[in-house]
Write a protein that holds these residues in place. Sequence first.
Motif, PDB file in Angstrom:
ATOM      1  N   PRO A   1       8.296   9.446  -6.645  1.00 29.49           N
ATOM      2  CA  PRO A   1       6.978  10.029  -6.946  1.00 29.49           C
ATOM      3  C   PRO A   1       5.802   9.084  -6.692  1.00 29.49           C
ATOM      4  CG  PRO A   1       8.504  10.330  -8.782  1.00 29.49           C
ATOM      5  CD  PRO A   1       9.165   9.413  -7.813  1.00 29.49           C
ATOM      6  N   PHE A   2       6.102   7.790  -6.544  1.00 29.22           N
ATOM      7  CA  PHE A   2       5.034   6.803  -6.404  1.00 29.22           C
ATOM      8  C   PHE A   2       4.926   6.233  -4.993  1.00 29.22           C
ATOM      9  CE2 PHE A   2       7.176   6.362 -10.591  1.00 29.22           C
ATOM     10  CZ  PHE A   2       6.279   7.138 -11.294  1.00 29.22           C
ATOM     11  N   LEU A   3       5.715   6.755  -4.072  1.00 29.07           N
ATOM     12  CA  LEU A   3       5.659   6.301  -2.687  1.00 29.07           C
ATOM     13  C   LEU A   3       4.756   7.223  -1.876  1.00 29.07           C
ATOM     14  CD1 LEU A   3       9.406   5.452  -2.030  1.00 29.07           C
ATOM     15  CD2 LEU A   3       7.532   3.848  -2.397  1.00 29.07           C
ATOM     16  N   GLN A   4       4.046   6.624  -0.928  1.00 29.99           N
ATOM     17  CA  GLN A   4       3.187   7.413  -0.050  1.00 29.99           C
ATOM     18  C   GLN A   4       3.265   6.854   1.361  1.00 29.99           C
ATOM     19  OE1 GLN A   4      -0.950   7.205  -1.007  1.00 29.99           O
ATOM     20  NE2 GLN A   4      -1.096   5.010  -0.736  1.00 29.99           N
ATOM     21  N   ALA A   5       3.165   7.729   2.325  1.00 25.76           N
ATOM     22  CA  ALA A   5       3.101   7.292   3.719  1.00 25.76           C
ATOM     23  C   ALA A   5       1.639   7.073   4.069  1.00 25.76           C
ATOM     24  CB  ALA A   5       3.692   8.364   4.623  1.00 25.76           C
ATOM     25  N   LEU A   6       1.370   6.009   4.761  1.00 26.35           N
ATOM     26  CA  LEU A   6      -0.002   5.749   5.177  1.00 26.35           C
ATOM     27  C   LEU A   6      -0.340   6.611   6.382  1.00 26.35           C
ATOM     28  CD1 LEU A   6      -0.162   1.872   4.749  1.00 26.35           C
ATOM     29  CD2 LEU A   6      -0.953   3.646   3.192  1.00 26.35           C
ATOM     30  N   GLU A   7      -1.599   6.958   6.536  1.00 24.13           N
ATOM     31  CA  GLU A   7      -2.036   7.856   7.590  1.00 24.13           C
ATOM     32  C   GLU A   7      -1.753   7.325   8.997  1.00 24.13           C
ATOM     33  OE1 GLU A   7      -6.052   9.158   7.075  1.00 24.13           O
ATOM     34  OE2 GLU A   7      -5.719   9.627   4.967  1.00 24.13           O
TER      35      GLU A   7
ATOM     36  N   PRO B   1       0.804  -1.225   0.000  1.00 20.75           N
ATOM     37  CA  PRO B   1       0.000   0.000   0.000  1.00 20.75           C
ATOM     38  C   PRO B   1       0.844   1.287   0.000  1.00 20.75           C
ATOM     39  CG  PRO B   1      -0.060  -1.027   2.156  1.00 20.75           C
ATOM     40  CD  PRO B   1       0.662  -1.977   1.241  1.00 20.75           C
ATOM     41  N   TYR B   2       2.140   1.160   0.242  1.00 17.74           N
ATOM     42  CA  TYR B   2       3.006   2.350   0.232  1.00 17.74           C
ATOM     43  C   TYR B   2       3.344   2.802  -1.201  1.00 17.74           C
ATOM     44  CZ  TYR B   2       3.728   1.169   5.107  1.00 17.74           C
ATOM     45  OH  TYR B   2       3.536   0.879   6.421  1.00 17.74           O
ATOM     46  N   PHE B   3       3.089   1.924  -2.173  1.00 20.11           N
ATOM     47  CA  PHE B   3       3.448   2.224  -3.564  1.00 20.11           C
ATOM     48  C   PHE B   3       2.197   2.455  -4.397  1.00 20.11           C
ATOM     49  CE2 PHE B   3       4.800   1.237  -7.892  1.00 20.11           C
ATOM     50  CZ  PHE B   3       5.961   1.988  -7.975  1.00 20.11           C
ATOM     51  N   LEU B   4       2.178   3.559  -5.121  1.00 22.64           N
ATOM     52  CA  LEU B   4       1.039   3.909  -5.976  1.00 22.64           C
ATOM     53  C   LEU B   4       1.242   3.295  -7.360  1.00 22.64           C
ATOM     54  CD1 LEU B   4       0.842   7.667  -4.941  1.00 22.64           C
ATOM     55  CD2 LEU B   4      -0.606   5.798  -4.127  1.00 22.64           C
ATOM     56  N   GLY B   5       0.825   2.044  -7.493  1.00 28.41           N
ATOM     57  CA  GLY B   5       1.045   1.296  -8.733  1.00 28.41           C
ATOM     58  C   GLY B   5       0.349   1.893  -9.941  1.00 28.41           C
TER      59      GLY B   5
END
Length: 90
Positions: free
Chosen positions: A81-87, A51-55
Amino acid sequence: MNSMNKSTRILLVLFVAYVMVVMLVAGSAPFDRAVGVCIRNCAQCKKMFGPYFLGQKCADSCVKYKGKLIPDCEDEGSIQPFLQALENDY
């Protein structure tokens, strides 16, 4: 002789059309391969980072940039650019 010239012209036009089609297909192959590699790498990164990667965003980027920017799951700069931290992460 007029009919001979006509059939020769038709054959010439068909030959030229065939050559153009072959050139177009061969010319698009590197693009298709690059986009394919890019999308496969996006899928691999998605498997690795979950879920950390915006595929989807990664795959959209592959298509938009025609596979010129291929993500490497081991190179943070290429996937940043495709990585995100979860809330819920602290």
